[in-house]
Scaffold this motif. Structure first.
Motif, PDB file in Angstrom:
ATOM      1  N   PHE A  62     129.949  -8.892  97.845  1.00 29.83           N
ATOM      2  CA  PHE A  62     128.616  -8.362  97.561  1.00 29.83           C
ATOM      3  C   PHE A  62     127.608  -8.834  98.591  1.00 29.83           C
ATOM      4  O   PHE A  62     127.833  -9.808  99.313  1.00 29.83           O
ATOM      5  N   LYS A  63     126.494  -8.112  98.656  1.00 28.55           N
ATOM      6  CA  LYS A  63     125.369  -8.513  99.496  1.00 28.55           C
ATOM      7  C   LYS A  63     124.099  -7.997  98.852  1.00 28.55           C
ATOM      8  O   LYS A  63     124.141  -7.118  97.984  1.00 28.55           O
ATOM      9  N   GLY A  64     122.972  -8.561  99.252  1.00 24.04           N
ATOM     10  CA  GLY A  64     121.709  -8.144  98.674  1.00 24.04           C
ATOM     11  C   GLY A  64     120.561  -9.021  99.111  1.00 24.04           C
ATOM     12  O   GLY A  64     120.609  -9.656 100.171  1.00 24.04           O
ATOM     13  N   LEU A  65     119.538  -9.050  98.273  1.00 24.41           N
ATOM     14  CA  LEU A  65     118.327  -9.816  98.558  1.00 24.41           C
ATOM     15  C   LEU A  65     118.041 -10.791  97.431  1.00 24.41           C
ATOM     16  O   LEU A  65     118.297 -10.498  96.264  1.00 24.41           O
ATOM     17  N   VAL A  66     117.487 -11.940  97.810  1.00 20.06           N
ATOM     18  CA  VAL A  66     117.053 -12.950  96.856  1.00 20.06           C
ATOM     19  C   VAL A  66     115.535 -13.045  96.947  1.00 20.06           C
ATOM     20  O   VAL A  66     114.984 -13.220  98.036  1.00 20.06           O
ATOM     21  N   PHE A  67     114.872 -12.909  95.801  1.00 21.58           N
ATOM     22  CA  PHE A  67     113.423 -13.006  95.722  1.00 21.58           C
ATOM     23  C   PHE A  67     113.084 -14.329  95.044  1.00 21.58           C
ATOM     24  O   PHE A  67     113.334 -14.493  93.845  1.00 21.58           O
ATOM     25  N   LEU A  68     112.573 -15.272  95.812  1.00 26.63           N
ATOM     26  CA  LEU A  68     112.273 -16.600  95.282  1.00 26.63           C
ATOM     27  C   LEU A  68     110.885 -16.645  94.666  1.00 26.63           C
ATOM     28  O   LEU A  68     109.979 -15.918  95.094  1.00 26.63           O
ATOM     29  N   ASN A  69     110.712 -17.502  93.677  1.00 30.31           N
ATOM     30  CA  ASN A  69     109.416 -17.643  93.015  1.00 30.31           C
ATOM     31  C   ASN A  69     108.324 -18.129  93.955  1.00 30.31           C
ATOM     32  O   ASN A  69     107.147 -17.920  93.692  1.00 30.31           O
ATOM     33  N   ASN A  70     108.692 -18.773  95.075  1.00 25.06           N
ATOM     34  CA  ASN A  70     107.689 -19.237  96.031  1.00 25.06           C
ATOM     35  C   ASN A  70     107.246 -18.139  96.992  1.00 25.06           C
ATOM     36  O   ASN A  70     106.462 -18.384  97.897  1.00 25.06           O
ATOM     37  N   GLY A  71     107.753 -16.910  96.816  1.00 24.90           N
ATOM     38  CA  GLY A  71     107.355 -15.784  97.649  1.00 24.90           C
ATOM     39  C   GLY A  71     108.318 -15.487  98.793  1.00 24.90           C
ATOM     40  O   GLY A  71     108.219 -14.438  99.424  1.00 24.90           O
ATOM     41  N   GLU A  72     109.232 -16.373  99.078  1.00 26.91           N
ATOM     42  CA  GLU A  72     110.191 -16.135 100.150  1.00 26.91           C
ATOM     43  C   GLU A  72     111.230 -15.107  99.719  1.00 26.91           C
ATOM     44  O   GLU A  72     111.535 -14.973  98.538  1.00 26.91           O
TER      45      GLU A  72
ATOM     46  N   GLU B 289     118.351 -13.083 102.479  1.00 25.65           N
ATOM     47  CA  GLU B 289     119.514 -12.214 102.320  1.00 25.65           C
ATOM     48  C   GLU B 289     120.621 -13.031 101.676  1.00 25.65           C
ATOM     49  O   GLU B 289     120.728 -14.234 101.910  1.00 25.65           O
ATOM     50  N   VAL B 290     121.435 -12.383 100.843  1.00 24.83           N
ATOM     51  CA  VAL B 290     122.575 -13.062 100.231  1.00 24.83           C
ATOM     52  C   VAL B 290     123.820 -12.223 100.458  1.00 24.83           C
ATOM     53  O   VAL B 290     123.767 -10.992 100.455  1.00 24.83           O
ATOM     54  N   MET B 291     124.930 -12.910 100.715  1.00 21.70           N
ATOM     55  CA  MET B 291     126.227 -12.244 100.752  1.00 21.70           C
ATOM     56  C   MET B 291     127.236 -13.211 100.168  1.00 21.70           C
ATOM     57  O   MET B 291     127.045 -14.433 100.212  1.00 21.70           O
ATOM     58  N   GLY B 292     128.269 -12.661  99.551  1.00 21.34           N
ATOM     59  CA  GLY B 292     129.235 -13.534  98.916  1.00 21.34           C
ATOM     60  C   GLY B 292     130.506 -12.815  98.551  1.00 21.34           C
ATOM     61  O   GLY B 292     130.625 -11.600  98.702  1.00 21.34           O
ATOM     62  N   ALA B 293     131.444 -13.598  98.056  1.00 28.87           N
ATOM     63  CA  ALA B 293     132.725 -13.071  97.596  1.00 28.87           C
ATOM     64  C   ALA B 293     133.147 -13.853  96.362  1.00 28.87           C
ATOM     65  O   ALA B 293     132.879 -15.052  96.262  1.00 28.87           O
ATOM     66  N   GLU B 294     133.769 -13.157  95.423  1.00 24.15           N
ATOM     67  CA  GLU B 294     134.210 -13.776  94.170  1.00 24.15           C
ATOM     68  C   GLU B 294     135.565 -13.239  93.755  1.00 24.15           C
ATOM     69  O   GLU B 294     135.910 -12.115  94.072  1.00 24.15           O
TER      70      GLU B 294
ATOM     71  N   TYR C 132     131.853 -17.865  96.345  1.00 24.45           N
ATOM     72  CA  TYR C 132     130.964 -18.527  97.288  1.00 24.45           C
ATOM     73  C   TYR C 132     129.928 -17.532  97.763  1.00 24.45           C
ATOM     74  O   TYR C 132     130.218 -16.336  97.876  1.00 24.45           O
ATOM     75  N   GLU C 133     128.723 -18.022  98.030  1.00 21.83           N
ATOM     76  CA  GLU C 133     127.683 -17.154  98.564  1.00 21.83           C
ATOM     77  C   GLU C 133     126.864 -17.902  99.599  1.00 21.83           C
ATOM     78  O   GLU C 133     126.804 -19.135  99.586  1.00 21.83           O
ATOM     79  N   VAL C 134     126.255 -17.128 100.497  1.00 20.19           N
ATOM     80  CA  VAL C 134     125.414 -17.693 101.543  1.00 20.19           C
ATOM     81  C   VAL C 134     124.063 -16.989 101.510  1.00 20.19           C
ATOM     82  O   VAL C 134     123.999 -15.759 101.536  1.00 20.19           O
ATOM     83  N   LEU C 135     122.997 -17.782 101.422  1.00 23.39           N
ATOM     84  CA  LEU C 135     121.632 -17.272 101.534  1.00 23.39           C
ATOM     85  C   LEU C 135     121.177 -17.511 102.961  1.00 23.39           C
ATOM     86  O   LEU C 135     121.348 -18.615 103.493  1.00 23.39           O
ATOM     87  N   THR C 136     120.599 -16.488 103.600  1.00 20.93           N
ATOM     88  CA  THR C 136     120.067 -16.605 104.953  1.00 20.93           C
ATOM     89  C   THR C 136     118.577 -16.280 104.906  1.00 20.93           C
ATOM     90  O   THR C 136     118.176 -15.201 104.468  1.00 20.93           O
TER      91      THR C 136
ATOM     92  N   SER D 153     114.548 -16.071 106.668  1.00 14.54           N
ATOM     93  CA  SER D 153     113.982 -15.437 107.863  1.00 14.54           C
ATOM     94  C   SER D 153     113.903 -16.388 109.054  1.00 14.54           C
ATOM     95  O   SER D 153     113.915 -15.935 110.196  1.00 14.54           O
ATOM     96  N   ASP D 154     113.838 -17.693 108.828  1.00 15.66           N
ATOM     97  CA  ASP D 154     113.802 -18.650 109.942  1.00 15.66           C
ATOM     98  C   ASP D 154     115.201 -19.017 110.433  1.00 15.66           C
ATOM     99  O   ASP D 154     115.351 -19.864 111.310  1.00 15.66           O
ATOM    100  N   GLY D 155     116.248 -18.386 109.872  1.00 14.99           N
ATOM    101  CA  GLY D 155     117.618 -18.653 110.274  1.00 14.99           C
ATOM    102  C   GLY D 155     118.304 -19.744 109.468  1.00 14.99           C
ATOM    103  O   GLY D 155     119.510 -19.945 109.597  1.00 14.99           O
ATOM    104  N   SER D 156     117.571 -20.471 108.634  1.00 22.11           N
ATOM    105  CA  SER D 156     118.164 -21.508 107.785  1.00 22.11           C
ATOM    106  C   SER D 156     119.088 -20.857 106.762  1.00 22.11           C
ATOM    107  O   SER D 156     118.843 -19.731 106.322  1.00 22.11           O
ATOM    108  N   THR D 157     120.158 -21.564 106.379  1.00 23.70           N
ATOM    109  CA  THR D 157     121.100 -21.027 105.400  1.00 23.70           C
ATOM    110  C   THR D 157     121.420 -22.062 104.324  1.00 23.70           C
ATOM    111  O   THR D 157     121.271 -23.267 104.543  1.00 23.70           O
ATOM    112  N   ILE D 158     121.863 -21.546 103.187  1.00 22.35           N
ATOM    113  CA  ILE D 158     122.384 -22.368 102.100  1.00 22.35           C
ATOM    114  C   ILE D 158     123.685 -21.723 101.634  1.00 22.35           C
ATOM    115  O   ILE D 158     123.705 -20.535 101.308  1.00 22.35           O
ATOM    116  N   MET D 159     124.769 -22.514 101.583  1.00 19.69           N
ATOM    117  CA  MET D 159     126.030 -22.026 101.027  1.00 19.69           C
ATOM    118  C   MET D 159     126.232 -22.692  99.678  1.00 19.69           C
ATOM    119  O   MET D 159     126.018 -23.897  99.536  1.00 19.69           O
TER     120      MET D 159
END
Length: 173
Positions: free
Chosen positions: A64-74, A77-82, A96-100, A102-108
């Motif tokens: 899957f892939k999509g968008l994450v809308f954070l409460n702080n306004g950020e 992008e999200v992509m993952g596999a299950e 597992y999923e990875v959030l990317t 706009s500044d290029g930072s990521t979270i897995m």
């Protein structure tokens, strides 16, 4: 004479404190990451396999892939596999999923939990937990975890959403 000795002791103690401060491990500060992900199932990379020899059991491999809308306004992008195991209805998932950002930072994150189809079979309610396992950029060294819940429309292949809240910390620079 005594004041010179006291001044030397105070100077020595201040030097020791200064050295300890600059050589001690970085401090961390706990923060919250909360929001909603809206995802789309990538049909070319998603398969449902009937478990051989076991009536009514399915294994779904979903991308899957999509968008994450954070409460702080950020927005990220999200992509993952299950992998989703459904023995005669309700089941478990692991992925597992990875959030990317706009500044290029990521979270897995590693995600896992349970799922249950709706009575009409058109959607699947799910809930679970996640653990942050890696980060880059401003999330380098991330640690933490959280919970999520949502609904997917995997039967139609359209996607779904989930709401999440997690607490994390990263080492200070």
């Amino acid at each position: 004479m005594m004041s010179r000795s006291i001044n030397k002791v105070i100077s020595y103690l201040l030097a020791v404190v200064f050295i300890l401060l600059i050589t001690s491990p970085s401090q961390t500060h706990a923060q919250t990451l909360k929001g909603r992900a809206v995802i789309h199932i990538v049909p070319d990379n998603t398969r449902m396999v009937k478990v051989p020899g076991v009536s009514g059991q399915n294994l779904i491999l979903a991308h899957f892939k999509g968008l994450v809308f954070l409460n702080n306004g950020e927005i990220a992008e999200v992509m993952g596999a299950e992998t989703i195991h459904r023995p005669k209805g309700s089941g478990r998932y692991l992925g597992y999923e990875v959030l990317t950002f706009s500044d290029g930072s990521t979270i897995m994150s590693k995600v896992e939990g349970s799922n249950k189809p709706s009575e009409d079979g058109k959607s699947v309610q799910f809930e679970g937990t996640f653990t942050y396992i890696q980060g880059t950029g401003r999330f380098a060294g991330i640690e933490g975890s959280g919970e999520l819940e949502g609904r997917s429309y995997i039967a139609s292949g359209s996607g779904g959403y989930y709401d999440f809240e997690g607490t994390y910390s990263v080492p200070s620079n």
